[in-house]
Design an enzyme around this catalytic site. Sequence first.
Site, mmCIF file in Angstrom:
data_model
loop_
_atom_site.group_PDB
_atom_site.id
_atom_site.type_symbol
_atom_site.label_atom_id
_atom_site.label_comp_id
_atom_site.label_asym_id
_atom_site.label_seq_id
_atom_site.Cartn_x
_atom_site.Cartn_y
_atom_site.Cartn_z
ATOM 1 N N HIS A 22 -2.604 9.342 -22.928
ATOM 2 C CA HIS A 22 -2.133 8.406 -21.906
ATOM 3 C C HIS A 22 -2.280 9.031 -20.517
ATOM 4 O O HIS A 22 -1.620 10.027 -20.217
ATOM 5 C CB HIS A 22 -0.667 8.081 -22.209
ATOM 6 C CG HIS A 22 -0.038 7.117 -21.274
ATOM 7 N ND1 HIS A 22 1.047 7.441 -20.503
ATOM 8 C CD2 HIS A 22 -0.348 5.831 -20.977
ATOM 9 C CE1 HIS A 22 1.393 6.398 -19.781
ATOM 10 N NE2 HIS A 22 0.565 5.408 -20.049
ATOM 11 N N ARG A 23 -3.150 8.492 -19.700
ATOM 12 C CA ARG A 23 -3.483 9.032 -18.361
ATOM 13 C C ARG A 23 -4.049 10.445 -18.476
ATOM 14 O O ARG A 23 -3.795 11.297 -17.633
ATOM 15 C CB ARG A 23 -2.262 9.021 -17.429
ATOM 16 C CG ARG A 23 -1.512 7.701 -17.401
ATOM 17 C CD ARG A 23 -0.313 7.714 -16.445
ATOM 18 N NE ARG A 23 0.542 6.553 -16.692
ATOM 19 C CZ ARG A 23 1.730 6.369 -16.144
ATOM 20 N NH1 ARG A 23 2.200 7.241 -15.270
ATOM 21 N NH2 ARG A 23 2.448 5.287 -16.427
ATOM 22 N N HIS A 44 -2.672 5.588 -11.301
ATOM 23 C CA HIS A 44 -1.792 4.622 -11.960
ATOM 24 C C HIS A 44 -1.174 3.601 -11.012
ATOM 25 O O HIS A 44 -1.238 2.397 -11.241
ATOM 26 C CB HIS A 44 -0.668 5.331 -12.725
ATOM 27 C CG HIS A 44 0.251 4.367 -13.398
ATOM 28 N ND1 HIS A 44 1.381 3.855 -12.791
ATOM 29 C CD2 HIS A 44 0.186 3.769 -14.615
ATOM 30 C CE1 HIS A 44 1.973 3.007 -13.605
ATOM 31 N NE2 HIS A 44 1.268 2.932 -14.721
ATOM 32 N N ASP A 90 1.669 10.960 -23.895
ATOM 33 C CA ASP A 90 1.435 12.041 -22.923
ATOM 34 C C ASP A 90 1.415 13.389 -23.661
ATOM 35 O O ASP A 90 0.858 14.362 -23.179
ATOM 36 C CB ASP A 90 2.584 12.114 -21.896
ATOM 37 C CG ASP A 90 2.844 10.787 -21.182
ATOM 38 O OD1 ASP A 90 1.960 9.912 -21.200
ATOM 39 O OD2 ASP A 90 3.940 10.645 -20.607
ATOM 40 N N GLU A 105 -7.764 0.759 -18.183
ATOM 41 C CA GLU A 105 -6.768 -0.283 -17.899
ATOM 42 C C GLU A 105 -6.955 -0.807 -16.473
ATOM 43 O O GLU A 105 -6.813 -0.053 -15.505
ATOM 44 C CB GLU A 105 -5.342 0.267 -18.081
ATOM 45 C CG GLU A 105 -4.339 -0.857 -17.870
ATOM 46 C CD GLU A 105 -2.885 -0.412 -17.820
ATOM 47 O OE1 GLU A 105 -2.534 0.676 -18.301
ATOM 48 O OE2 GLU A 105 -2.098 -1.198 -17.256
ATOM 49 N N LYS A 122 -5.753 -2.402 -13.339
ATOM 50 C CA LYS A 122 -4.428 -2.601 -12.739
ATOM 51 C C LYS A 122 -4.448 -3.748 -11.729
ATOM 52 O O LYS A 122 -3.978 -3.607 -10.597
ATOM 53 C CB LYS A 122 -3.968 -1.297 -12.064
ATOM 54 C CG LYS A 122 -3.481 -0.248 -13.066
ATOM 55 C CD LYS A 122 -2.153 -0.649 -13.690
ATOM 56 C CE LYS A 122 -1.544 0.441 -14.554
ATOM 57 N NZ LYS A 122 -0.472 -0.062 -15.419
ATOM 58 N N ASP A 142 -6.027 4.366 -15.743
ATOM 59 C CA ASP A 142 -5.784 3.142 -14.971
ATOM 60 C C ASP A 142 -6.736 3.091 -13.776
ATOM 61 O O ASP A 142 -6.978 4.129 -13.142
ATOM 62 C CB ASP A 142 -4.347 3.169 -14.444
ATOM 63 C CG ASP A 142 -3.369 3.553 -15.539
ATOM 64 O OD1 ASP A 142 -3.071 2.704 -16.380
ATOM 65 O OD2 ASP A 142 -2.939 4.726 -15.576
ATOM 66 N N GLU A 181 -6.772 7.001 -22.347
ATOM 67 C CA GLU A 181 -6.460 5.818 -21.547
ATOM 68 C C GLU A 181 -6.284 6.241 -20.106
ATOM 69 O O GLU A 181 -5.761 7.329 -19.840
ATOM 70 C CB GLU A 181 -5.156 5.188 -22.057
ATOM 71 C CG GLU A 181 -4.752 3.902 -21.358
ATOM 72 C CD GLU A 181 -3.742 4.071 -20.222
ATOM 73 O OE1 GLU A 181 -3.355 3.051 -19.641
ATOM 74 O OE2 GLU A 181 -3.358 5.216 -19.885
HETATM 75 O O1 G3P Z 1 -2.347 1.073 -21.299
HETATM 76 C C1 G3P Z 1 -1.142 1.452 -21.847
HETATM 77 C C2 G3P Z 1 -0.126 1.860 -20.803
HETATM 78 O O2 G3P Z 1 -0.743 2.782 -19.940
HETATM 79 C C3 G3P Z 1 0.417 0.708 -20.016
HETATM 80 O O3 G3P Z 1 1.405 1.059 -19.101
HETATM 81 O O4 G3P Z 1 2.247 1.597 -16.853
HETATM 82 O O5 G3P Z 1 1.461 3.434 -18.337
HETATM 83 O O6 G3P Z 1 -0.172 1.869 -17.314
HETATM 84 P P1 G3P Z 1 1.218 2.044 -17.857
HETATM 85 MG MG MG Z 2 -1.989 2.593 -18.210
#
Ligand code: G3P
Ligand code: MG
Length: 244
Positions: A6-7, A48, A228, A108, A110, A35, A33
Amino acid sequence: MKIYAHRGYSAKYPENTLPAFEAAANLPIEGVEFDVHLTKDQQVVVIHDESINRTSNGVGYVKDMTLQELREFDYGSWFSEEFVGAKIPTLEEVLSVFRGTNLRVNIELKSDIFVYEGLEKLVLQKAAALKMKDQVVISSFDHEAVARSAELAPDVENAALFVNTILDIAEYQEKLPAKALHVSLPSALRRPIREAIEKGSVVRVWTVNKIEHAALLLHTGIDAIFTDELEMMLAFLKENNVRV
Ligand code: G3P
Ligand code: MG
């Protein structure tokens, strides 16, 4: 149950920076993943928030600055002195880290707060230019963007993001259309999602950073978690004899 970073490897590196992505690319995980937002000069950048306030030493919205202006700030020192000098990466730079690896790349969009006209088209063009269309998954809380991505590139995997589940989510998914559902941790355990999984929906769950939560999801039939805490979750899966 698979793992998506995640990120990037955001527990140990500043989120959405090249060090975080390079660390993730070296681990035996399913995917990553991150953003994306659009700059004032129509460049796709990886960050993000809508603003750079939280994750840099600057202030302002991404949409109000050019790439060159955004590059003047530091995106590492807020996390640790060790990462001073980290820059905001472009989509191409991040894609290049994963090009030639086996990792899936979840981009993702945004565009759920500010409208970024044409973002999905630009992202698809960049993935195509690097011959990575088969490797990417386009997702968004902005379901108009999810539908447009399906229209522009029906073969590219897309996913609809949800904070809360809705009733008849599998029917909604078919209507969009989206190939996968990316749902929040509490909603992943609710009846509509359990039924969607039974009907064959691919479900991935964000953001799972605690072992007790991963344990709850382990036998639900979900495809993957976003986390994470990559090494912690890899160790958890190993202990439970889940092949990664
Ligand atoms: O894409 C999954 C997750 O990243 C969505 O929430 O706010 O972390 O981008 P956020
Ligand atoms: Mg995200």
